[in-house]
Design a protein around this motif. Structure first.
Motif, short mmCIF file in Angstrom:
data_model
loop_
_atom_site.label_atom_id
_atom_site.label_comp_id
_atom_site.label_asym_id
_atom_site.label_seq_id
_atom_site.Cartn_x
_atom_site.Cartn_y
_atom_site.Cartn_z
N PRO A 32 0.82 -1.23 0.00
CA PRO A 32 0.00 0.00 0.00
C PRO A 32 0.85 1.28 0.00
CG PRO A 32 -0.84 -1.57 1.60
CD PRO A 32 0.48 -2.10 1.14
N LYS A 35 1.83 1.73 -3.55
CA LYS A 35 0.66 2.19 -4.31
C LYS A 35 0.45 3.70 -4.11
CE LYS A 35 -3.64 1.69 -6.11
NZ LYS A 35 -3.82 1.66 -7.53
N GLY A 129 1.03 8.44 5.61
CA GLY A 129 1.28 7.02 5.73
C GLY A 129 2.55 6.86 6.53
N THR A 133 1.54 3.52 13.38
CA THR A 133 0.26 4.21 13.47
C THR A 133 0.16 4.95 14.80
OG1 THR A 133 -0.64 2.34 12.24
CG2 THR A 133 -2.22 3.90 13.16
N LEU A 154 -3.96 7.20 5.11
CA LEU A 154 -4.10 5.99 4.30
C LEU A 154 -4.03 4.78 5.24
CD1 LEU A 154 -1.85 7.03 1.31
CD2 LEU A 154 -4.33 7.29 1.57
N SER A 155 -5.18 4.22 5.52
CA SER A 155 -5.30 3.20 6.57
C SER A 155 -4.41 1.99 6.35
CB SER A 155 -6.75 2.75 6.71
OG SER A 155 -7.24 2.23 5.48
N ASP A 156 -4.22 1.59 5.11
CA ASP A 156 -3.39 0.41 4.85
C ASP A 156 -1.94 0.77 4.58
OD1 ASP A 156 -4.10 1.60 2.44
OD2 ASP A 156 -4.41 -0.30 1.39
N MET A 181 -8.91 6.48 4.53
CA MET A 181 -9.23 5.62 3.39
C MET A 181 -8.01 4.78 3.03
SD MET A 181 -9.20 8.48 0.30
CE MET A 181 -10.30 9.57 1.17
N THR A 182 -8.23 3.78 2.21
CA THR A 182 -7.12 2.96 1.75
C THR A 182 -6.34 3.70 0.66
OG1 THR A 182 -8.38 1.90 0.01
CG2 THR A 182 -8.44 0.83 2.22
N ALA A 183 -5.15 3.21 0.37
CA ALA A 183 -4.35 3.79 -0.70
C ALA A 183 -5.07 3.67 -2.04
CB ALA A 183 -2.98 3.13 -0.75
N TRP A 186 -7.86 6.26 -2.20
CA TRP A 186 -7.27 7.58 -2.45
C TRP A 186 -6.94 7.73 -3.93
CZ3 TRP A 186 -1.72 9.09 -2.76
CH2 TRP A 186 -1.56 10.47 -2.85
#
Length: 191
Positions: A32, A35, A129, A133, A154-156, A181-183, A186
């Motif tokens: 991620p 990404k 990111g 975390t 970016l959660s992941d 949100m995820t990558a 996004w």
């Protein structure tokens, strides 16, 4: 969409060798991050890498600082800016012109010139990111929110040694101050 992205920067934080080496299944965990990096570059969004590093002998580290006083005891190496431990992981190699900001504490802003770089580029939106975390992402998010930056996490593209702490931050704490949100999600907002 490019107009909005001209005031946005992607911060990839503490993705340096000393920190990434703590995670098993690293190549999968960094997908991620890769990404997000590809998305930013493809859309002309500035990428700023943030790392933790100290002068030889660690004069910046107080023995009263519970987190950082362990660095010299933990075997993380000298952690100077030229040490392999402080270099960005090779799968996320910075391109020429992408700044590597060196910080001295948990937040990406602490002891660094990050805010100067952001203000000089008129950046008002940060996409975050990083590892961990509960460390750099949490501290940077809080400080950036206090400085009135718009924020996306970016959660992941965030990792933490404690999956439950990661979950609570991503699901309950971060949404109070940031879009989460995820990558991939996004990337969809930009394409």
């Amino acid at each position: 969409m490019l107009n909005q992205s001209s005031h946005t920067a992607l911060l990839l934080m503490d993705v340096q060798n000393a920190i990434t080496s703590r995670f098993a299944e690293l190549s999968e965990a960094l997908v991620p991050f890769q990404k997000a990096l590809e998305t930013a570059r493809r859309n002309g969004i500035p990428v700023i890498f943030v790392r933790l590093a100290f002068r030889d002998g660690h004069p910046e580290i107080s023995p009263r600082n519970k987190s950082f006083s362990r660095i010299s005891e933990s075997g993380l190496g000298a952690m100077s800016p030229t040490d392999a431990a402080a270099q960005i992981h090779s799968s996320l190699e910075p391109m020429p012109g992408e700044p590597i900001v060196t910080k001295l504490r948990v937040s990406a802003f602490a002891g660094s010139d990050l805010e100067v770089i952001l203000r000089s580029r008129q950046i008002n939106t940060l996409v975050l990111g990083g590892i961990a975390t509960s460390g750099v992402v949490l501290s940077t998010l809080r400080e950036a929110a206090d400085k009135d930056f718009a924020l996306t996490v970016l959660s992941d593209a965030c990792l933490d040694a404690d999956p439950e702490v990661h979950r609570v931050l991503i699901e309950k704490v971060f949404p109070r101050q940031a879009d989460v949100m995820t990558a991939a999600a996004w990337a969809e907002t930009l394409d």
